[in-house]
Write an enzyme that holds these catalytic residues in place. Structure first.
Site, short mmCIF file in Angstrom:
data_model
loop_
_atom_site.label_atom_id
_atom_site.label_comp_id
_atom_site.label_asym_id
_atom_site.label_seq_id
_atom_site.Cartn_x
_atom_site.Cartn_y
_atom_site.Cartn_z
N GLU A 228 11.02 82.36 -48.27
CA GLU A 228 11.49 83.73 -48.01
C GLU A 228 11.67 84.57 -49.28
OE1 GLU A 228 14.96 83.39 -45.51
OE2 GLU A 228 13.74 82.94 -43.74
N GLU A 348 8.84 79.66 -39.32
CA GLU A 348 10.23 79.51 -38.86
C GLU A 348 10.43 80.42 -37.66
OE1 GLU A 348 13.55 79.96 -41.51
OE2 GLU A 348 12.51 79.02 -43.22
#
Length: 438
Positions: A228, A348
């Site tokens: 991320e 995810e």
């Protein structure tokens, strides 16, 4: 006694033993012993490649298409480091349970830096490693191969957990480097050198159990540059773009066998993008990441996307979350097909287990939404490469839990949903092996 030793000519033997011992003590870190019997007992696997918008299994002449039903268990290396021998069974159990659900890819951390990693940090300081923890990662890789599960190994965290870029900045400051902001991680030459040194250590690592170098290990699906990546300032977006291009090229220079992805959440940065409105809010465009520009970099083999409707639009009702996730998936799959010409993997996807509609778990409703999008894309040979749910546990590792974690066996409806997806993606991949999902 001396005469007896001379008579038996033991002095040369003792001398040779002493020399060998001295050489081992001085050079043991550079010696690697292969265990062919271990490798022989592991299943044959091939690497995964890409052909435009599709993943391909390269383990047969047909190069069969490969669609992913997988999961996240970020904690495998840490749990492996904390336990030894039979006590590592929870790592093996998690990989076995994932495989029993028909899941083929697991994403996990291959980083643990400095103080953020605690007693089980892998990288103690730049370029200095804890061999005990490295062997724990070796075990994870070996067990993945044993259960025919492929790994996405993430190489650093944007977040502070397990050290991440914060630890790299602290290391730089400790030697007098001027760190102007957290975004210096992406621009400072010394910090970039720290990261490259780490990447090189991982990719050139020779597994202490199997003797196979990580760069030659087929149970590794892909390298992920960062979990991320975000910037403190949107003005750092060009710096992040340049960092991704540099690091992806560096990984490729060391390893041509494996795929490379970024680890993006999938936010659109430009209002000129037709899919900008699928962002969960204006805040998503202020983080410096840009799904289209970042993913278009030539050494990035597939695009990565995350999805957390409960976190991103917390006030919305379940119906609105479903609608949002549906549009989010459509937008990225469409961009993968029409603009990027690359597979898109939802690395995810997390949801809560609360019940809001007709006695159904929110998690099941949202998982089915994204699963259906991937299956429909697979049937059309589109860019939807698969989904990795966040995250699976086994009994006894609850300390790694968060609000989106669950033990698969405790939710029969979710278990059945996962099995069904595994089976229909196997059929979409033209895998003729019988599949049971009841």
């Amino acid at each position: 006694m001396d005469s007896q030793w001379r008579e038996k000519k033991l002095y040369p033997i003792v001398g040779a033993f002493a020399i060998v011992s001295l050489l081992y003590l001085n050079f043991k870190d550079n010696l690697h012993f292969t265990f062919p019997e271990v490798v022989r007992n592991l299943p044959e696997m091939g690497f995964v490649g890409v052909n435009h918008t599709r993943f391909l299994l390269l383990d047969d002449a047909a190069a069969r298409e490969f669609y992913v039903n997988g999961w996240n268990s970020y904690w495998l290396m840490e749990e492996s480091a904390r336990r030894h021998g039979p006590a590592r069974r929870r790592v093996s159990e998690m990989l076995r349970k994932g495989a029993d659900l028909g899941m083929t890819v697991c994403r996990t951390w291959a980083f643990s830096d400095g103080g953020g990693g605690g007693a089980d940090a892998l990288q103690l300081k730049p370029g200095v490693f804890n061999d005990r923890v490295f062997k724990a990662l070796d075990y994870v890789v070996m067990e993945a191969r044993r259960h025919k599960v492929r790994l996405i190994l993430s190489l650093v965290n944007n977040l502070k957990a397990y050290g991440g870029k914060t630890q790299y900045l602290q290391w730089a400051e400790a030697v007098g480097i001027n760190v102007s902001s957290k975004d210096s991680f992406f621009s400072d030459p010394s910090i970039k050198a720290y990261y490259k040194s780490y990447v090189k250590a991982i990719l050139t690592r020779r597994n202490s159990f199997t003797g196979v170098k990580y760069s030659d290990e087929p149970s590794i699906f892909a390298w992920e540059l960062m979990n991320e990546p975000r910037c403190d300032s949107v003005s750092s977006a060009p710096t992040l773009q340049a960092w991704i291009a540099e690091m992806a090229a560096y990984v490729k220079s060391l390893d041509r066998n494996h795929l490379v992805t970024i680890g993006l959440e999938g936010f659109y940065a430009s209002k000129s993008s037709k899919n900008y409105e699928t962002n969960p809010g204006d805040w998503a465009a202020s983080l410096g990441s840009d799904f289209l520009n970042n993913s278009a970099i030539k050494d990035i083999d597939f695009a990565s996307v995350h999805a957390y409707p409960h976190s991103w639009i917390p006030e919305a009702k379940l119906e609105a979350k479903v609608k949002y996730l549906s549009k989010w998936a459509d937008a990225h799959i469409s961009d993968g097909e029409n603009l990027l010409k690359k597979p898109v993997l939802f690395t995810e996807v997390g949801a809560l287990s609360t019940m809001e509609k007709a006695g159904l778990y929110d998690r099941d409703v949202l998982f089915k939404t994204i699963y259906d999008k991937i299956y429909n894309s697979a049937r059309k040979r589109g860019a939807g490469g698969g989904v990795l749910i966040w995250q699976l546990l086994v009994d006894g590792v609850e300390e790694y839990s968060d609000e989106f974690s669950f033990v698969a066996g405790t939710f029969p409806s979710t278990r059945k949903l996962i099995l069904h997806q595994s089976c229909r993606l196997r059929y979409a991949s033209n895998d003729t092996e019988r599949c049971i999902y009841t």
